[in-house]
Every structure is written in structure tokens, then in C-alpha cells.
Design a protein around this motif. Structure first.
Motif, PDB file in Angstrom:
ATOM      1  N   LEU A  17       0.837  -1.202   0.000  1.00 37.89           N
ATOM      2  CA  LEU A  17       0.000   0.000   0.000  1.00 37.89           C
ATOM      3  C   LEU A  17       0.871   1.250   0.000  1.00 37.89           C
ATOM      4  O   LEU A  17       0.631   2.182  -0.775  1.00 37.89           O
ATOM      5  N   ALA A  18       1.895   1.264   0.824  1.00 29.22           N
ATOM      6  CA  ALA A  18       2.800   2.420   0.862  1.00 29.22           C
ATOM      7  C   ALA A  18       3.489   2.608  -0.482  1.00 29.22           C
ATOM      8  O   ALA A  18       3.563   3.729  -0.995  1.00 29.22           O
ATOM      9  N   PHE A  19       3.975   1.538  -1.075  1.00 32.63           N
ATOM     10  CA  PHE A  19       4.673   1.642  -2.357  1.00 32.63           C
ATOM     11  C   PHE A  19       3.740   2.148  -3.462  1.00 32.63           C
ATOM     12  O   PHE A  19       4.064   3.084  -4.186  1.00 32.63           O
ATOM     13  N   TYR A  20       2.582   1.528  -3.567  1.00 32.26           N
ATOM     14  CA  TYR A  20       1.668   1.860  -4.667  1.00 32.26           C
ATOM     15  C   TYR A  20       1.003   3.231  -4.499  1.00 32.26           C
ATOM     16  O   TYR A  20       0.623   3.845  -5.488  1.00 32.26           O
ATOM     17  N   THR A  21       0.869   3.710  -3.249  1.00 31.11           N
ATOM     18  CA  THR A  21       0.274   5.032  -3.048  1.00 31.11           C
ATOM     19  C   THR A  21       1.347   6.115  -2.938  1.00 31.11           C
ATOM     20  O   THR A  21       1.329   7.074  -3.703  1.00 31.11           O
ATOM     21  N   GLU A  22       2.288   5.961  -2.024  1.00 33.99           N
ATOM     22  CA  GLU A  22       3.279   7.011  -1.779  1.00 33.99           C
ATOM     23  C   GLU A  22       4.282   7.169  -2.921  1.00 33.99           C
ATOM     24  O   GLU A  22       4.700   8.292  -3.221  1.00 33.99           O
ATOM     25  N   LEU A  23       4.680   6.077  -3.561  1.00 35.51           N
ATOM     26  CA  LEU A  23       5.677   6.166  -4.628  1.00 35.51           C
ATOM     27  C   LEU A  23       5.054   6.206  -6.022  1.00 35.51           C
ATOM     28  O   LEU A  23       5.432   7.033  -6.848  1.00 35.51           O
ATOM     29  N   LEU A  40      -7.969  -4.805  -0.191  1.00 37.66           N
ATOM     30  CA  LEU A  40      -7.211  -3.570  -0.314  1.00 37.66           C
ATOM     31  C   LEU A  40      -7.014  -3.259  -1.789  1.00 37.66           C
ATOM     32  O   LEU A  40      -6.274  -3.952  -2.487  1.00 37.66           O
ATOM     33  N   THR A  41      -7.723  -2.240  -2.270  1.00 37.05           N
ATOM     34  CA  THR A  41      -7.613  -1.878  -3.678  1.00 37.05           C
ATOM     35  C   THR A  41      -7.169  -0.427  -3.823  1.00 37.05           C
ATOM     36  O   THR A  41      -7.447   0.416  -2.966  1.00 37.05           O
ATOM     37  N   VAL A  42      -6.473  -0.170  -4.927  1.00 36.64           N
ATOM     38  CA  VAL A  42      -6.049   1.182  -5.273  1.00 36.64           C
ATOM     39  C   VAL A  42      -6.515   1.487  -6.688  1.00 36.64           C
ATOM     40  O   VAL A  42      -6.777   0.573  -7.489  1.00 36.64           O
ATOM     41  N   VAL A  43      -6.615   2.791  -6.981  1.00 33.73           N
ATOM     42  CA  VAL A  43      -7.037   3.252  -8.304  1.00 33.73           C
ATOM     43  C   VAL A  43      -6.172   4.440  -8.714  1.00 33.73           C
ATOM     44  O   VAL A  43      -5.542   5.089  -7.877  1.00 33.73           O
ATOM     45  N   ALA A  44      -6.203   4.733  -9.988  1.00 28.81           N
ATOM     46  CA  ALA A  44      -5.539   5.932 -10.484  1.00 28.81           C
ATOM     47  C   ALA A  44      -6.317   7.145  -9.981  1.00 28.81           C
ATOM     48  O   ALA A  44      -7.549   7.169 -10.064  1.00 28.81           O
ATOM     49  N   PRO A  45      -5.631   8.154  -9.443  1.00 21.51           N
ATOM     50  CA  PRO A  45      -6.352   9.315  -8.894  1.00 21.51           C
ATOM     51  C   PRO A  45      -7.182  10.051  -9.938  1.00 21.51           C
ATOM     52  O   PRO A  45      -8.221  10.624  -9.608  1.00 21.51           O
ATOM     53  N   GLU A  46      -6.751  10.018 -11.200  1.00 23.72           N
ATOM     54  CA  GLU A  46      -7.519  10.702 -12.240  1.00 23.72           C
ATOM     55  C   GLU A  46      -8.705   9.881 -12.742  1.00 23.72           C
ATOM     56  O   GLU A  46      -9.499  10.356 -13.546  1.00 23.72           O
ATOM     57  N   ASP A  47      -8.858   8.650 -12.235  1.00 22.50           N
ATOM     58  CA  ASP A  47      -9.969   7.788 -12.627  1.00 22.50           C
ATOM     59  C   ASP A  47     -10.448   6.990 -11.412  1.00 22.50           C
ATOM     60  O   ASP A  47     -10.329   5.766 -11.380  1.00 22.50           O
ATOM     61  N   PRO A  48     -11.004   7.665 -10.398  1.00 21.66           N
ATOM     62  CA  PRO A  48     -11.365   6.985  -9.151  1.00 21.66           C
ATOM     63  C   PRO A  48     -12.427   5.903  -9.301  1.00 21.66           C
ATOM     64  O   PRO A  48     -12.549   5.035  -8.434  1.00 21.66           O
ATOM     65  N   ASP A  49     -13.189   5.925 -10.381  1.00 17.39           N
ATOM     66  CA  ASP A  49     -14.186   4.885 -10.617  1.00 17.39           C
ATOM     67  C   ASP A  49     -13.722   3.884 -11.672  1.00 17.39           C
ATOM     68  O   ASP A  49     -14.502   3.061 -12.143  1.00 17.39           O
ATOM     69  N   GLY A  50     -12.444   3.953 -12.022  1.00 17.70           N
ATOM     70  CA  GLY A  50     -11.889   3.064 -13.041  1.00 17.70           C
ATOM     71  C   GLY A  50     -11.459   1.721 -12.475  1.00 17.70           C
ATOM     72  O   GLY A  50     -11.893   1.308 -11.398  1.00 17.70           O
ATOM     73  N   VAL A  51     -10.598   1.057 -13.212  1.00 25.56           N
ATOM     74  CA  VAL A  51     -10.120  -0.269 -12.843  1.00 25.56           C
ATOM     75  C   VAL A  51      -9.415  -0.212 -11.494  1.00 25.56           C
ATOM     76  O   VAL A  51      -8.573   0.650 -11.247  1.00 25.56           O
ATOM     77  N   GLU A  52      -9.767  -1.155 -10.621  1.00 24.32           N
ATOM     78  CA  GLU A  52      -9.142  -1.260  -9.311  1.00 24.32           C
ATOM     79  C   GLU A  52      -8.044  -2.310  -9.358  1.00 24.32           C
ATOM     80  O   GLU A  52      -8.189  -3.349 -10.007  1.00 24.32           O
ATOM     81  N   LEU A  53      -6.950  -2.024  -8.643  1.00 23.53           N
ATOM     82  CA  LEU A  53      -5.863  -2.979  -8.494  1.00 23.53           C
ATOM     83  C   LEU A  53      -5.929  -3.514  -7.072  1.00 23.53           C
ATOM     84  O   LEU A  53      -5.776  -2.762  -6.101  1.00 23.53           O
ATOM     85  N   LEU A  54      -6.186  -4.815  -6.950  1.00 23.54           N
ATOM     86  CA  LEU A  54      -6.252  -5.469  -5.652  1.00 23.54           C
ATOM     87  C   LEU A  54      -4.849  -5.872  -5.222  1.00 23.54           C
ATOM     88  O   LEU A  54      -4.147  -6.579  -5.950  1.00 23.54           O
TER      89      LEU A  54
END
Length: 135
Positions: A17-23, A40-54
Motif C-alpha cells: 500500500l505504501a509503495f503503490y500510493t506514496e511512490l 485492499l484496492t487502489v485506483v488511479a487518482p484521475e480515474d477513481p471509478d476506473g479499474v481497481e488494483l487489488l
């Protein structure tokens, strides 16, 4: 049909989570406790409703040999698109990210490969639209 979720196995969800968000700059979409692990999923900030990375725990016995073989052969498990690979490479190197392949022009795109510190190689790619214009 469309892709809404894909996953990458990680050794430590919190470190990932730290790597994928902070870096890398993704934002958290879901962070739901599930026993010892998380949804725990992350998304591109410019596409918050786009593809999620688990960021999926790598505890299954098949994961380690699979990922080890990919890393040994230099095969990325994940491909991420960027608009300016040279700038992203410079920014990430400055932040301490280790690249196993520097930016390389392959004709139709420029790509580089980094170590996500969570057991995976990740390819960054900047497609060249002009390479496909003539087709």
C-alpha cells in the motif's frame, strides 16, 4: 464486458500500500479488514471509478514459485501506462525505486521495468500513438 478489477500478489499488504500510493501515486479505493488480511484496492487518482488494483496477499502456495519464475526470467507481472516515462523514471529513481530495465525505446513504445519491493516486477509503458497512426 469490461475489466473492473485485477490483482497483484504482494508479500506484505501494508508495505505494498505504501509503495503503490506514496511512490507510484495511486489512491486507496477500499481498505476492508478480512481476518488477518484486507480487501485492499487502489485506483488511479484521475480515474477513481476506473479499474481497481487489488493488493492481494501472496499466501497461496502456488504464488511463490510462479512469481519467482517470472522475476528470474525478467517478466513483469503488471503493466502500467504513463504519459511521460522519462519523467516518471527520474522521479521514481530519485525516490529510491530500483529499475531492472531502464527506459528503452522499442519502436511502438518506451518501456522500463521496476521492482515493486513486494515480490513483483512492474513494467511502465509510454505508448507512441504515432507508431499506430499508419496502420
Amino acid at each position: 464486458m469490461r475489466i473492473t478489477l485485477t490483482s497483484v500478489f504482494v508479500d506484505d499488504q501494508r508495505a505494498a500500500l505504501a509503495f503503490y500510493t506514496e511512490l507510484l501515486g495511486f489512491t486507496v479505493k477500499h481498505d476492508v479488514p478480512l481476518g488477518d488480511d484486507y480487501w485492499l484496492t487502489v485506483v488511479a487518482p484521475e480515474d477513481p471509478d476506473g479499474v481497481e488494483l487489488l493488493l492481494e496477499p501472496s499466501g497461496h502456495p502456488a504464488v511463490k514459485p510462479y512469481r519467482d519464475a517470472l522475476v528470474e526470467d525478467g517478466i513483469p507481472l503488471l503493466v502500467l501506462s504513463v504519459d511521460d516515462l522519462e519523467a516518471e523514471h527520474a522521479r521514481l529513481v530519485e525516490s529510491g525505486v530500483v529499475f531492472t530495465q531502464p527506459p528503452t525505446d522499442i519502436g511502438t513504445a518506451v518501456l522500463a521495468v521496476l521492482d515493486d519491493t513486494c515480490g513483483n516486477l512492474v513494467q511502465l509503458v509510454q505508448p507512441k500513438p504515432e507508431a499506430f497512426a499508419a496502420q
